[in-house]
Design an enzyme around this catalytic site. Structure first.
Site, PDB file in Angstrom:
ATOM      1  CB  CYS A   1     -10.467  28.010  11.819  1.00  0.00           C
ATOM      2  SG  CYS A   1      -9.494  29.259  11.144  1.00  0.00           S
TER       3      CYS A   1
ATOM      4  CB  CYS B   1      -9.747  26.913   7.918  1.00  0.00           C
ATOM      5  SG  CYS B   1      -8.137  26.897   8.729  1.00  0.00           S
TER       6      CYS B   1
ATOM      7  CG  HIS C   1      -5.325  26.435  11.251  1.00  0.00           C
ATOM      8  ND1 HIS C   1      -6.415  27.364  11.514  1.00  0.00           N
ATOM      9  CD2 HIS C   1      -4.959  26.185  12.560  1.00  0.00           C
ATOM     10  CE1 HIS C   1      -6.568  27.653  12.493  1.00  0.00           C
ATOM     11  NE2 HIS C   1      -5.767  27.152  13.480  1.00  0.00           N
TER      12      HIS C   1
ATOM     13  CB  THR D   1     -10.786  38.285  17.994  1.00  0.00           C
ATOM     14  OG1 THR D   1     -10.671  38.812  16.687  1.00  0.00           O
ATOM     15  CG2 THR D   1     -10.752  39.345  19.120  1.00  0.00           C
TER      16      THR D   1
ATOM     17  CG  HIS E   1      -6.107  30.822  10.221  1.00  0.00           C
ATOM     18  ND1 HIS E   1      -6.668  29.722   9.468  1.00  0.00           N
ATOM     19  CD2 HIS E   1      -5.251  31.430   9.149  1.00  0.00           C
ATOM     20  CE1 HIS E   1      -6.074  29.688   8.469  1.00  0.00           C
ATOM     21  NE2 HIS E   1      -5.043  30.623   8.235  1.00  0.00           N
TER      22      HIS E   1
ATOM     23  CG  HIS F   1      -5.522  37.540  11.031  1.00  0.00           C
ATOM     24  ND1 HIS F   1      -5.793  36.760  12.146  1.00  0.00           N
ATOM     25  CD2 HIS F   1      -6.262  38.730  11.456  1.00  0.00           C
ATOM     26  CE1 HIS F   1      -6.543  37.347  12.982  1.00  0.00           C
ATOM     27  NE2 HIS F   1      -6.627  38.629  12.512  1.00  0.00           N
TER      28      HIS F   1
END
Length: 149
Positions: free
Chosen positions: A12, A15, A54, A103, A106, A108
């Site tokens: 990720c 991350c 995460h 896309t 994680h 956001h």
């Protein structure tokens, strides 16, 4: 981070940014979130508010983290408005799931400064929905609210 979360987070990019293993232009960070410039901004000043832990989507965020993400998002919008970037508006956007154009998986929060004539269009005029369909949709959501308590 739990073992499952660690496994899910491998590879990720967010991350990696949170762990300072990948480069980013960080604007703000605390124990819960990191805010950095979007690498592919819609407009200059486009920010991402990312939880340190995460979480793939909205459903994966605990209540405290969710509240902090939105609180920091509001603070970043205020900072953009007061900055020398002189934006004329702000869009706050979440893309939750592939069908919603997510896309990076994680969670956001996008804070997008807007400028008259910047050319970014969210949606053309959506059609009006019939009241009976709106009522049916409302009922389905009310049932789901009751089942999440």
């Amino acid at each position: 981070m739990t073992q499952n979360a660690t496994s899910a987070a491998q590879g990720c990019i967010f991350c990696a940014i949170v762990a300072r293993e990948s480069e980013a232009s960080v604007v703000y960070e605390d124990e819960t979130v990191v805010v950095f410039m979007d690498l592919n901004p819609v407009t200059p000043g486009h920010l991402l508010v990312v939880p340190r832990e995460h979480a793939v989507g909205l459903d994966d965020l605990d209540q405290a983290t969710s509240a902090r993400v939105w609180e920091v998002g509001r603070d970043m919008a205020r900072a953009l408005r007061r900055s020398r970037m002189r934006c004329e508006g702000i869009n706050v956007l979440v893309c939750d799931g592939e069908a919603a154009f997510q896309t990076v998986f994680h969670f956001h929060l996008h804070i997008v400064p807007r400028y008259v004539g910047d050319g970014w269009i969210l949606m053309s005029e959506p059609p009006e929905r019939e009241r009976s369909l709106l009522d049916s949709d409302a009922h389905a959501i009310k049932e789901a609210i009751a089942s999440t308590d």
